[in-house]
Design a protein around this motif. Structure first.
Motif, PDB file in Angstrom:
ATOM      1  N   SER A  79      80.800 105.064 118.544  1.00 35.08           N
ATOM      2  CA  SER A  79      80.348 103.686 118.693  1.00 35.08           C
ATOM      3  C   SER A  79      80.890 102.834 117.559  1.00 35.08           C
ATOM      4  O   SER A  79      80.786 103.201 116.387  1.00 35.08           O
ATOM      5  CB  SER A  79      78.819 103.633 118.706  1.00 35.08           C
ATOM      6  N   LEU A  80      81.491 101.707 117.891  1.00 33.41           N
ATOM      7  CA  LEU A  80      81.983 100.766 116.896  1.00 33.41           C
ATOM      8  C   LEU A  80      80.876  99.785 116.535  1.00 33.41           C
ATOM      9  O   LEU A  80      80.046  99.426 117.375  1.00 33.41           O
ATOM     10  CB  LEU A  80      83.191  99.996 117.431  1.00 33.41           C
ATOM     11  N   ALA A  81      80.862  99.357 115.299  1.00 37.28           N
ATOM     12  CA  ALA A  81      79.873  98.377 114.843  1.00 37.28           C
ATOM     13  C   ALA A  81      80.444  96.980 115.043  1.00 37.28           C
ATOM     14  O   ALA A  81      81.476  96.631 114.463  1.00 37.28           O
ATOM     15  CB  ALA A  81      79.542  98.604 113.372  1.00 37.28           C
ATOM     16  N   LEU A  82      79.797  96.196 115.894  1.00 43.72           N
ATOM     17  CA  LEU A  82      80.261  94.835 116.172  1.00 43.72           C
ATOM     18  C   LEU A  82      79.860  93.935 115.009  1.00 43.72           C
ATOM     19  O   LEU A  82      78.675  93.684 114.773  1.00 43.72           O
ATOM     20  CB  LEU A  82      79.660  94.315 117.479  1.00 43.72           C
ATOM     21  N   CYS A  83      80.851  93.472 114.277  1.00 41.72           N
ATOM     22  CA  CYS A  83      80.624  92.650 113.087  1.00 41.72           C
ATOM     23  C   CYS A  83      80.980  91.209 113.427  1.00 41.72           C
ATOM     24  O   CYS A  83      82.150  90.816 113.410  1.00 41.72           O
ATOM     25  CB  CYS A  83      81.483  93.177 111.933  1.00 41.72           C
ATOM     26  N   ASP A  84      79.963  90.413 113.746  1.00 42.46           N
ATOM     27  CA  ASP A  84      80.206  89.031 114.149  1.00 42.46           C
ATOM     28  C   ASP A  84      80.620  88.180 112.963  1.00 42.46           C
ATOM     29  O   ASP A  84      80.082  88.323 111.863  1.00 42.46           O
ATOM     30  CB  ASP A  84      78.932  88.424 114.745  1.00 42.46           C
ATOM     31  N   PRO A  85      81.566  87.250 113.148  1.00 46.32           N
ATOM     32  CA  PRO A  85      81.905  86.303 112.085  1.00 46.32           C
ATOM     33  C   PRO A  85      80.802  85.270 111.917  1.00 46.32           C
ATOM     34  O   PRO A  85      80.071  84.955 112.869  1.00 46.32           O
ATOM     35  CB  PRO A  85      83.201  85.660 112.585  1.00 46.32           C
ATOM     36  N   ALA A  88      80.026  82.319 114.293  1.00 46.02           N
ATOM     37  CA  ALA A  88      79.451  82.576 115.615  1.00 46.02           C
ATOM     38  C   ALA A  88      77.945  82.323 115.658  1.00 46.02           C
ATOM     39  O   ALA A  88      77.354  82.338 116.741  1.00 46.02           O
ATOM     40  CB  ALA A  88      79.737  84.014 116.039  1.00 46.02           C
ATOM     41  N   LYS A  89      77.326  82.080 114.499  1.00 43.55           N
ATOM     42  CA  LYS A  89      75.871  81.902 114.494  1.00 43.55           C
ATOM     43  C   LYS A  89      75.459  80.681 115.309  1.00 43.55           C
ATOM     44  O   LYS A  89      74.332  80.622 115.813  1.00 43.55           O
ATOM     45  CB  LYS A  89      75.348  81.804 113.061  1.00 43.55           C
ATOM     46  N   GLN A 108      82.249 101.875 123.383  1.00 42.70           N
ATOM     47  CA  GLN A 108      80.898 102.009 122.842  1.00 42.70           C
ATOM     48  C   GLN A 108      80.774 101.127 121.597  1.00 42.70           C
ATOM     49  O   GLN A 108      81.622 101.168 120.709  1.00 42.70           O
ATOM     50  CB  GLN A 108      80.615 103.449 122.455  1.00 42.70           C
ATOM     51  N   HIS A 109      79.723 100.343 121.527  1.00 41.42           N
ATOM     52  CA  HIS A 109      79.550  99.467 120.366  1.00 41.42           C
ATOM     53  C   HIS A 109      78.083  99.106 120.191  1.00 41.42           C
ATOM     54  O   HIS A 109      77.291  99.199 121.125  1.00 41.42           O
ATOM     55  CB  HIS A 109      80.383  98.187 120.522  1.00 41.42           C
ATOM     56  N   HIS A 110      77.753  98.714 118.969  1.00 38.66           N
ATOM     57  CA  HIS A 110      76.405  98.247 118.663  1.00 38.66           C
ATOM     58  C   HIS A 110      76.509  97.117 117.638  1.00 38.66           C
ATOM     59  O   HIS A 110      77.460  97.061 116.862  1.00 38.66           O
ATOM     60  CB  HIS A 110      75.534  99.376 118.107  1.00 38.66           C
ATOM     61  N   CYS A 111      75.558  96.211 117.639  1.00 37.95           N
ATOM     62  CA  CYS A 111      75.589  95.049 116.751  1.00 37.95           C
ATOM     63  C   CYS A 111      75.064  95.422 115.368  1.00 37.95           C
ATOM     64  O   CYS A 111      74.058  96.137 115.242  1.00 37.95           O
ATOM     65  CB  CYS A 111      74.757  93.904 117.328  1.00 37.95           C
ATOM     66  N   ILE A 112      75.732  94.915 114.335  1.00 38.76           N
ATOM     67  CA  ILE A 112      75.252  95.115 112.973  1.00 38.76           C
ATOM     68  C   ILE A 112      74.070  94.198 112.692  1.00 38.76           C
ATOM     69  O   ILE A 112      73.050  94.607 112.136  1.00 38.76           O
ATOM     70  CB  ILE A 112      76.378  94.835 111.954  1.00 38.76           C
ATOM     71  N   THR A 113      74.196  92.938 113.072  1.00 39.68           N
ATOM     72  CA  THR A 113      73.153  91.939 112.812  1.00 39.68           C
ATOM     73  C   THR A 113      72.538  91.514 114.127  1.00 39.68           C
ATOM     74  O   THR A 113      73.233  90.960 114.990  1.00 39.68           O
ATOM     75  CB  THR A 113      73.746  90.704 112.100  1.00 39.68           C
ATOM     76  N   GLU A 114      71.267  91.792 114.307  1.00 38.05           N
ATOM     77  CA  GLU A 114      70.622  91.453 115.573  1.00 38.05           C
ATOM     78  C   GLU A 114      70.412  89.953 115.727  1.00 38.05           C
ATOM     79  O   GLU A 114      70.678  89.375 116.768  1.00 38.05           O
ATOM     80  CB  GLU A 114      69.276  92.190 115.683  1.00 38.05           C
ATOM     81  N   MET A 116      71.480  86.396 115.368  1.00 39.65           N
ATOM     82  CA  MET A 116      72.726  85.648 115.175  1.00 39.65           C
ATOM     83  C   MET A 116      72.594  84.585 114.089  1.00 39.65           C
ATOM     84  O   MET A 116      73.577  84.203 113.456  1.00 39.65           O
ATOM     85  CB  MET A 116      73.146  84.981 116.486  1.00 39.65           C
ATOM     86  N   ARG A 117      71.381  84.110 113.834  1.00 31.62           N
ATOM     87  CA  ARG A 117      71.177  83.051 112.838  1.00 31.62           C
ATOM     88  C   ARG A 117      71.326  83.565 111.417  1.00 31.62           C
ATOM     89  O   ARG A 117      71.391  82.777 110.470  1.00 31.62           O
ATOM     90  CB  ARG A 117      69.796  82.422 113.020  1.00 31.62           C
ATOM     91  N   GLU A 118      71.382  84.875 111.245  1.00 31.14           N
ATOM     92  CA  GLU A 118      71.454  85.458 109.903  1.00 31.14           C
ATOM     93  C   GLU A 118      72.833  86.038 109.591  1.00 31.14           C
ATOM     94  O   GLU A 118      72.981  86.824 108.649  1.00 31.14           O
ATOM     95  CB  GLU A 118      70.397  86.559 109.766  1.00 31.14           C
ATOM     96  N   LEU A 119      73.853  85.626 110.343  1.00 27.51           N
ATOM     97  CA  LEU A 119      75.187  86.186 110.127  1.00 27.51           C
ATOM     98  C   LEU A 119      75.736  85.753 108.769  1.00 27.51           C
ATOM     99  O   LEU A 119      75.841  84.563 108.486  1.00 27.51           O
ATOM    100  CB  LEU A 119      76.137  85.721 111.235  1.00 27.51           C
ATOM    101  N   PRO A 120      76.108  86.713 107.907  1.00 26.07           N
ATOM    102  CA  PRO A 120      76.685  86.357 106.606  1.00 26.07           C
ATOM    103  C   PRO A 120      78.191  86.124 106.718  1.00 26.07           C
ATOM    104  O   PRO A 120      78.805  86.386 107.753  1.00 26.07           O
ATOM    105  CB  PRO A 120      76.380  87.589 105.751  1.00 26.07           C
ATOM    106  N   CYS A 121      78.784  85.640 105.629  1.00 23.44           N
ATOM    107  CA  CYS A 121      80.218  85.330 105.580  1.00 23.44           C
ATOM    108  C   CYS A 121      80.987  86.502 104.985  1.00 23.44           C
ATOM    109  O   CYS A 121      80.480  87.224 104.129  1.00 23.44           O
ATOM    110  CB  CYS A 121      80.442  84.070 104.737  1.00 23.44           C
TER     111      CYS A 121
END
Length: 292
Positions: A79-85, A88-89, A108-114, A116-121
């Motif tokens: 499973s890859l960890a989906l790292c949103d930029p 995208a928040k 296969q993938h899963h989100c690192i940050t559930e 979206m409002r807390e996405l870091p840079c």
């Protein structure tokens, strides 16, 4: 195939930012006001705020909604960890469309940050690297420690930031292009520039401009990495050496090491090098803002 103006806006250069927007707006008008498709989340964020008259969608929405697109099946094994930029928040649909594409490719993938409002840079945004490189690197280090699995992202800057620090990272377009090696190193600064220029030329049906080849430079990876941190390229080095060799404006020590400098606008760039056949072996490159 242009810039959204974000780097100028981040730098506080309002006039340059507006020039970029004006060029894009003029091209959009001349093209008949088409839907604007953006692959970069920051472009989407910036342009929706600055040019609300445009209809803007993400490349990933366009791909996810395509019923005729033949997507490759990718067997990633883990499973890859989906790292949103971070951009995208404000665009939660981006994650949904990227996830839909990954599902269609059976990745296969899963989100690192559930949330979206807390996405870091990743440390790239806001020109942080130019103002405080230590902070920029610390932010990137924190991001790559968020999950042990290899990362998958949909921001080119995020991908290259993490890969440069040794984190196995893929961009979703890598998968579409068959580039499934997450350990592929990040391109150096000059390579990024050349890649963008070649991509633009190809998409416009033009022949890519040949890369400068003279004088020929011999540089190891440590020097290239140090140049990247100072935002210097091989073309900068070539200009210094070409000037030194044509004018004789250089120093030579007892070992044969040549030292030259040239004012390249804001920075003065220094190069320590040796002649090696028809090429030049680069020993050191650095810059400062002192005018001589």
């Amino acid at each position: 195939l242009a810039c959204c103006g974000a780097p100028a806006r981040w730098a506080g250069d309002i006039e340059l930012h507006q020039e970029a927007l004006d060029r894009l707006s003029e091209a959009w008008e001349q093209a008949g006001q088409p839907i604007l498709v953006c692959a970069c989340p920051t472009c989407i964020k910036q342009l929706r705020a600055a040019l609300p008259q445009m209809e803007i969608i993400s490349l990933y929405q366009a791909l996810a909604e395509s019923n005729t697109l033949d997507l490759p099946a990718v067997d990633n094994g883990e499973s890859l960890a989906l790292c949103d930029p971070c951009a995208a928040k404000e665009e939660p649909r981006l994650r949904a469309d990227v996830s839909a594409l990954l599902d269609r490719m059976r990745v296969q993938h899963h989100c690192i940050t559930e949330d979206m409002r807390e996405l870091p840079c990743c440390g790239f945004g806001g020109n942080i690297e130019g103002a405080c490189p230590e902070l920029s690197e610390m932010m990137a280090e924190q991001r790559i420690q968020a999950a042990a699995a290899p990362y998958i992202t949909y921001c080119a800057n995020c991908r290259d930031r993490y890969a440069a620090l040794g984190k196995p990272t893929l961009h979703i377009l890598d998968l579409l292009a068959g580039l499934n090696d997450a350990s592929r190193p990040a391109p150096h600064l000059a390579e990024r520039r050349a890649n963008r220029a070649e991509a633009r030329a190809r998409l416009l049906g033009q022949e890519p401009a040949p890369l400068p080849a003279h004088p020929r430079l011999l540089m190891d990876k440590a020097i290239l990495s140090a140049m990247d941190k100072q935002l210097l390229t091989g073309e900068d080095v070539r200009r210094v050496i070409a000037y030194a060799e044509s004018t004789g404006s250089k120093l030579e020590d007892e070992s044969g090491l040549l030292i030259a400098h040239l004012d390249l606008g804001i920075p003065t760039v220094w190069v320590e090098y040796r002649a090696e056949g028809d090429a030049f072996r680069i020993e050191r490159v650095y810059a400062h803002r002192i005018k001589l």
